[in-house]
Scaffold this motif. Structure first.
Motif, PDB file in Angstrom:
ATOM      1  N   ILE A 163      38.984  27.803  46.363  1.00  0.00           N
ATOM      2  CA  ILE A 163      38.151  28.560  45.417  1.00  0.00           C
ATOM      3  C   ILE A 163      39.146  29.591  44.556  1.00  0.00           C
ATOM      4  CG2 ILE A 163      37.757  30.750  46.940  1.00  0.00           C
ATOM      5  CD1 ILE A 163      35.077  30.787  45.715  1.00  0.00           C
ATOM      6  N   GLN A 164      40.248  29.815  44.973  1.00  0.00           N
ATOM      7  CA  GLN A 164      41.059  30.795  44.590  1.00  0.00           C
ATOM      8  C   GLN A 164      41.653  29.769  43.043  1.00  0.00           C
ATOM      9  OE1 GLN A 164      44.671  31.936  46.302  1.00  0.00           O
ATOM     10  NE2 GLN A 164      45.370  33.341  44.730  1.00  0.00           N
ATOM     11  N   GLN A 165      42.046  28.568  43.541  1.00  0.00           N
ATOM     12  CA  GLN A 165      42.784  27.773  42.488  1.00  0.00           C
ATOM     13  C   GLN A 165      41.866  26.777  41.723  1.00  0.00           C
ATOM     14  OE1 GLN A 165      46.141  28.003  42.543  1.00  0.00           O
ATOM     15  NE2 GLN A 165      45.993  29.350  44.371  1.00  0.00           N
ATOM     16  N   ALA A 166      40.402  26.905  41.845  1.00  0.00           N
ATOM     17  CA  ALA A 166      39.486  26.337  41.140  1.00  0.00           C
ATOM     18  C   ALA A 166      39.307  26.585  39.571  1.00  0.00           C
ATOM     19  CB  ALA A 166      37.979  26.071  41.705  1.00  0.00           C
ATOM     20  N   ALA A 167      38.934  25.827  38.784  1.00  0.00           N
ATOM     21  CA  ALA A 167      38.761  26.245  37.325  1.00  0.00           C
ATOM     22  C   ALA A 167      37.418  27.018  37.012  1.00  0.00           C
ATOM     23  CB  ALA A 167      38.764  24.931  36.573  1.00  0.00           C
ATOM     24  N   GLY A 168      36.477  26.761  38.183  1.00  0.00           N
ATOM     25  CA  GLY A 168      35.534  27.681  37.789  1.00  0.00           C
ATOM     26  C   GLY A 168      34.490  27.621  39.199  1.00  0.00           C
ATOM     27  N   PRO A 169      33.251  28.381  39.392  1.00  0.00           N
ATOM     28  CA  PRO A 169      32.783  28.561  40.599  1.00  0.00           C
ATOM     29  C   PRO A 169      32.176  27.348  41.067  1.00  0.00           C
ATOM     30  CG  PRO A 169      31.454  29.488  38.707  1.00  0.00           C
ATOM     31  CD  PRO A 169      32.813  29.090  38.271  1.00  0.00           C
ATOM     32  N   MET A 190      40.059  37.520  44.962  1.00  0.00           N
ATOM     33  CA  MET A 190      40.643  36.474  44.332  1.00  0.00           C
ATOM     34  C   MET A 190      41.911  36.274  43.558  1.00  0.00           C
ATOM     35  SD  MET A 190      38.015  34.220  44.424  1.00  0.00           S
ATOM     36  CE  MET A 190      38.025  33.309  43.305  1.00  0.00           C
ATOM     37  N   SER A 191      42.655  37.446  43.386  1.00  0.00           N
ATOM     38  CA  SER A 191      43.746  37.485  42.729  1.00  0.00           C
ATOM     39  C   SER A 191      44.673  36.942  43.373  1.00  0.00           C
ATOM     40  CB  SER A 191      44.113  39.121  42.296  1.00  0.00           C
ATOM     41  OG  SER A 191      44.223  39.643  43.506  1.00  0.00           O
ATOM     42  N   ASP A 192      44.873  36.919  44.758  1.00  0.00           N
ATOM     43  CA  ASP A 192      45.868  36.754  45.933  1.00  0.00           C
ATOM     44  C   ASP A 192      45.407  35.776  46.796  1.00  0.00           C
ATOM     45  OD1 ASP A 192      45.047  38.551  47.136  1.00  0.00           O
ATOM     46  OD2 ASP A 192      46.780  39.816  47.028  1.00  0.00           O
ATOM     47  N   GLY A 193      44.196  35.685  47.017  1.00  0.00           N
ATOM     48  CA  GLY A 193      43.520  34.922  48.296  1.00  0.00           C
ATOM     49  C   GLY A 193      43.654  35.583  49.445  1.00  0.00           C
ATOM     50  N   LYS A 201      36.377  36.403  35.213  1.00  0.00           N
ATOM     51  CA  LYS A 201      36.682  36.014  36.687  1.00  0.00           C
ATOM     52  C   LYS A 201      36.256  37.013  37.471  1.00  0.00           C
ATOM     53  CE  LYS A 201      40.138  32.638  35.257  1.00  0.00           C
ATOM     54  NZ  LYS A 201      41.654  32.095  35.748  1.00  0.00           N
ATOM     55  N   PRO A 202      35.698  36.563  38.612  1.00  0.00           N
ATOM     56  CA  PRO A 202      35.389  37.540  39.821  1.00  0.00           C
ATOM     57  C   PRO A 202      36.656  38.153  40.461  1.00  0.00           C
ATOM     58  CG  PRO A 202      35.052  35.620  40.408  1.00  0.00           C
ATOM     59  CD  PRO A 202      35.578  35.272  39.136  1.00  0.00           C
ATOM     60  N   GLY A 203      36.399  39.420  40.726  1.00  0.00           N
ATOM     61  CA  GLY A 203      37.620  40.243  41.689  1.00  0.00           C
ATOM     62  C   GLY A 203      37.279  39.482  43.301  1.00  0.00           C
TER      63      GLY A 203
END
Length: 251
Positions: A110-116, A141-144, A185-187
């Protein structure tokens, strides 16, 4: 010589008899009084012992009852402890112990995906698939970084699936935002990792940022509602807030 008067002789005898009777009666009364005092004293001692037993039972906080009682009374301490234990057992229903928990991946897709809704092929869960367990992973989401995780048994996992699949595509009660790309983008987000016969399958849960909130399977989108969230947002998995959570009631 004076005449002999029989009544004069009877007088002293009668008087003496009365004195003797009074003495006997006095002794009897005295004995009865001592016996009465003795019985009162014994009763007072018995009541003192019973009162002391009751006081010890109440102060000790245990279960007590008088001799011969068929219905012991539980103290308030015992009742409170039982209620607290029952509440704790109820709140832990469906949660898997630490030894059985599945570890959340440190590099989530999910961290690398282009969208939800951009789940990799074969990753998403088809909601008709039987599930045997669930691990909820909350990520920054910033660093997984894993912010929280909790594993659940098959019963709760199926409840989550059933609660999601009846939802509409969008929750019209939630606001619609227009955001700049850098703030869209979500936090943080949650990944629901379900155990199935074919391996782990995921549903992504978006509730922060200002893109599109909801539950995403890769092939379907379901609106963000409180009913499924309440089932798995527990412990460290529960966020302190979020853009859409702040506007959602009852989660």
């Amino acid at each position: 010589m004076p005449e002999h008067d029989p009544e004069q002789e009877l007088g002293p005898k009668i008087t003496s008899a009365f004195h003797d009777h009074a003495g006997v009666t006095g002794m009897q009364k005295s004995g009865l009084a001592r016996e009465a005092r003795r019985r009162v004293h014994r009763r007072r001692q018995a009541w003192s012992v019973a009162a002391g037993a009751v006081l010890v039972a109440v102060v000790g906080g245990g279960v007590w009852g008088l001799a011969g009682s068929e219905s012991p009374v539980a103290s308030s301490h015992s009742d409170a402890g039982s209620a607290a234990a029952a509440g704790t057992a109820k709140s832990n229903q469906g949660i898997v112990g630490p030894r059985e928990q599945t570890v959340c991946p440190s590099a989530p897709a999910i961290q690398q995906a282009a969208g939800p809704n951009a789940l990799p092929a074969g990753t998403g869960l088809e909601l008709s698939t039987p599930v045997t367990g669930l691990t909820a992973c909350r990520y920054r989401m910033s660093d997984g970084t894993v912010l929280g995780q909790q594993s659940f048994n098959a019963s709760v996992a199926q409840q989550v699936v059933d609660a999601i699949k009846v939802l509409p595509e969008r929750n019209p009660a939630l606001p619609v935002f227009k955001c700049a790309p850098q703030t869209a983008k979500p936090g943080e987000a949650i990944v629901l990792r379900f155990s199935t016969a074919d391996g782990v399958r995921e549903i992504w849960v978006e509730y922060d940022g200002c893109e599109s909130p909801g539950f995403f399977t890769g092939t379907h989108t379901y609106g963000l509602y409180a009913a499924p969230l309440k089932l798995f947002m527990v412990g460290t998995v529960r966020p302190t807030g979020g853009t859409y959570l702040n506007a959602l009631q009852g989660w």
